[in-house]
Design a protein around this motif. Sequence first.
Motif, PDB file in Angstrom:
ATOM      1  N   HIS A   1       7.409   6.386  14.851  1.00  0.00           N
ATOM      2  CA  HIS A   1       8.420   6.769  13.862  1.00  0.00           C
ATOM      3  C   HIS A   1       8.887   8.215  14.043  1.00  0.00           C
ATOM      4  N   ARG A   2       8.264   8.958  14.935  1.00  0.00           N
ATOM      5  CA  ARG A   2       8.669  10.324  15.279  1.00  0.00           C
ATOM      6  C   ARG A   2       8.724  11.257  14.073  1.00  0.00           C
ATOM      7  N   GLY A   3       7.746  11.147  13.226  1.00  0.00           N
ATOM      8  CA  GLY A   3       7.671  12.034  12.070  1.00  0.00           C
ATOM      9  C   GLY A   3       8.141  11.336  10.802  1.00  0.00           C
ATOM     10  N   VAL A   4       7.483  11.645   9.713  1.00  0.00           N
ATOM     11  CA  VAL A   4       7.796  11.057   8.421  1.00  0.00           C
ATOM     12  C   VAL A   4       7.854  12.203   7.418  1.00  0.00           C
ATOM     13  N   SER A   5       8.889  12.218   6.588  1.00  0.00           N
ATOM     14  CA  SER A   5       8.996  13.286   5.592  1.00  0.00           C
ATOM     15  C   SER A   5       7.923  13.119   4.521  1.00  0.00           C
ATOM     16  N   LYS A   6       7.612  14.196   3.815  1.00  0.00           N
ATOM     17  CA  LYS A   6       6.618  14.137   2.739  1.00  0.00           C
ATOM     18  C   LYS A   6       7.023  13.126   1.674  1.00  0.00           C
ATOM     19  N   ASP A   7       8.336  13.026   1.424  1.00  0.00           N
ATOM     20  CA  ASP A   7       8.835  12.104   0.403  1.00  0.00           C
ATOM     21  C   ASP A   7       8.577  10.651   0.754  1.00  0.00           C
ATOM     22  N   LYS A   8       8.527  10.349   2.030  1.00  0.00           N
ATOM     23  CA  LYS A   8       8.366   8.960   2.484  1.00  0.00           C
ATOM     24  C   LYS A   8       6.950   8.634   2.957  1.00  0.00           C
ATOM     25  N   LEU A   9       6.074   9.617   2.972  1.00  0.00           N
ATOM     26  CA  LEU A   9       4.735   9.394   3.520  1.00  0.00           C
ATOM     27  C   LEU A   9       3.954   8.352   2.732  1.00  0.00           C
ATOM     28  N   THR A  10       3.987   8.406   1.402  1.00  0.00           N
ATOM     29  CA  THR A  10       3.217   7.452   0.599  1.00  0.00           C
ATOM     30  C   THR A  10       3.637   6.005   0.881  1.00  0.00           C
ATOM     31  N   PRO A  11       4.941   5.665   0.908  1.00  0.00           N
ATOM     32  CA  PRO A  11       5.287   4.275   1.251  1.00  0.00           C
ATOM     33  C   PRO A  11       4.819   3.855   2.652  1.00  0.00           C
ATOM     34  N   TYR A  12       4.908   4.766   3.617  1.00  0.00           N
ATOM     35  CA  TYR A  12       4.418   4.446   4.960  1.00  0.00           C
ATOM     36  C   TYR A  12       2.913   4.182   4.938  1.00  0.00           C
ATOM     37  N   LEU A  13       2.174   5.019   4.214  1.00  0.00           N
ATOM     38  CA  LEU A  13       0.722   4.837   4.147  1.00  0.00           C
ATOM     39  C   LEU A  13       0.351   3.562   3.406  1.00  0.00           C
ATOM     40  N   LYS A  14       1.119   3.209   2.373  1.00  0.00           N
ATOM     41  CA  LYS A  14       0.862   1.957   1.659  1.00  0.00           C
ATOM     42  C   LYS A  14       1.117   0.757   2.574  1.00  0.00           C
ATOM     43  N   ALA A  15       2.160   0.834   3.401  1.00  0.00           N
ATOM     44  CA  ALA A  15       2.442  -0.247   4.357  1.00  0.00           C
ATOM     45  C   ALA A  15       1.315  -0.372   5.374  1.00  0.00           C
ATOM     46  N   PHE A  16       0.823   0.766   5.851  1.00  0.00           N
ATOM     47  CA  PHE A  16      -0.295   0.756   6.804  1.00  0.00           C
ATOM     48  C   PHE A  16      -1.545   0.154   6.157  1.00  0.00           C
ATOM     49  N   GLN A  17      -1.806   0.556   4.908  1.00  0.00           N
ATOM     50  CA  GLN A  17      -2.973   0.039   4.187  1.00  0.00           C
ATOM     51  C   GLN A  17      -2.856  -1.472   3.998  1.00  0.00           C
ATOM     52  N   LEU A  18      -1.674  -1.957   3.638  1.00  0.00           N
ATOM     53  CA  LEU A  18      -1.463  -3.394   3.474  1.00  0.00           C
ATOM     54  C   LEU A  18      -1.712  -4.121   4.794  1.00  0.00           C
ATOM     55  N   ARG A  19      -1.190  -3.567   5.869  1.00  0.00           N
ATOM     56  CA  ARG A  19      -1.390  -4.167   7.192  1.00  0.00           C
ATOM     57  C   ARG A  19      -2.868  -4.279   7.536  1.00  0.00           C
ATOM     58  N   ARG A  20      -3.620  -3.204   7.290  1.00  0.00           N
ATOM     59  CA  ARG A  20      -5.061  -3.212   7.580  1.00  0.00           C
ATOM     60  C   ARG A  20      -5.788  -4.250   6.726  1.00  0.00           C
ATOM     61  N   GLU A  21      -5.414  -4.353   5.448  1.00  0.00           N
ATOM     62  CA  GLU A  21      -6.047  -5.330   4.558  1.00  0.00           C
ATOM     63  C   GLU A  21      -5.743  -6.761   5.004  1.00  0.00           C
ATOM     64  N   LEU A  22      -4.518  -7.000   5.441  1.00  0.00           N
ATOM     65  CA  LEU A  22      -4.137  -8.348   5.858  1.00  0.00           C
ATOM     66  C   LEU A  22      -4.910  -8.798   7.092  1.00  0.00           C
ATOM     67  N   TYR A  23      -5.168  -7.876   8.011  1.00  0.00           N
ATOM     68  CA  TYR A  23      -5.918  -8.235   9.223  1.00  0.00           C
ATOM     69  C   TYR A  23      -7.362  -8.624   8.915  1.00  0.00           C
ATOM     70  N   ARG A  24      -7.874  -8.202   7.785  1.00  0.00           N
ATOM     71  CA  ARG A  24      -9.270  -8.492   7.424  1.00  0.00           C
ATOM     72  C   ARG A  24      -9.435  -9.797   6.666  1.00  0.00           C
ATOM     73  N   LYS A  25      -8.320 -10.439   6.307  1.00  0.00           N
ATOM     74  CA  LYS A  25      -8.398 -11.646   5.484  1.00  0.00           C
ATOM     75  C   LYS A  25      -7.981 -12.871   6.299  1.00  0.00           C
ATOM     76  N   PRO A  26      -8.613 -14.025   6.024  1.00  0.00           N
ATOM     77  CA  PRO A  26      -8.228 -15.248   6.725  1.00  0.00           C
ATOM     78  C   PRO A  26      -6.909 -15.811   6.182  1.00  0.00           C
ATOM     79  N   GLY A  27      -6.189 -16.577   6.988  1.00  0.00           N
ATOM     80  CA  GLY A  27      -4.910 -17.231   6.731  1.00  0.00           C
ATOM     81  C   GLY A  27      -4.325 -17.227   5.334  1.00  0.00           C
ATOM     82  N   ASP A  28      -4.685 -18.231   4.528  1.00  0.00           N
ATOM     83  CA  ASP A  28      -4.097 -18.387   3.198  1.00  0.00           C
ATOM     84  C   ASP A  28      -4.395 -17.193   2.304  1.00  0.00           C
ATOM     85  N   GLU A  29      -5.572 -16.633   2.434  1.00  0.00           N
ATOM     86  CA  GLU A  29      -5.951 -15.484   1.622  1.00  0.00           C
ATOM     87  C   GLU A  29      -5.071 -14.271   1.961  1.00  0.00           C
TER      88      GLU A  29
END
Length: 91
Positions: A53-81
């Motif tokens: 992403h070549r840098g993220v502004s402070k204003d947008k950092l929280t949404p980017y981090l929330k997306a990353f956190q969601l991605r990490r959580e999804l990889y830990r859960k099986p299919g339907d879950e």
Amino acid sequence: YTDGFRAYDPLEEDDAFTRKYVVHSDGEYADGDIHVNTCESHASLTRRWLSPHRGVSKDKLTPYLKAFQLRRELYRKPGDEALKYALDAVL
């Protein structure tokens, strides 16, 4: 999980995060699952994920981090879950 470094203090005010930490200056290096290695590991993975992403502004950092956190959580859960978790997160 972080150490007691003051740069992390703003996380206390952000409702998107729950911060737990150890204070190295007090001789505390681990408290159960809480230790700096966890923070360093997540920071390393996050930096690598954000690099295209070549840098993220402070204003947008929280949404980017929330997306990353969601991605990490999804990889830990099986299919339907994982699907149910994703729908709950976005709705």
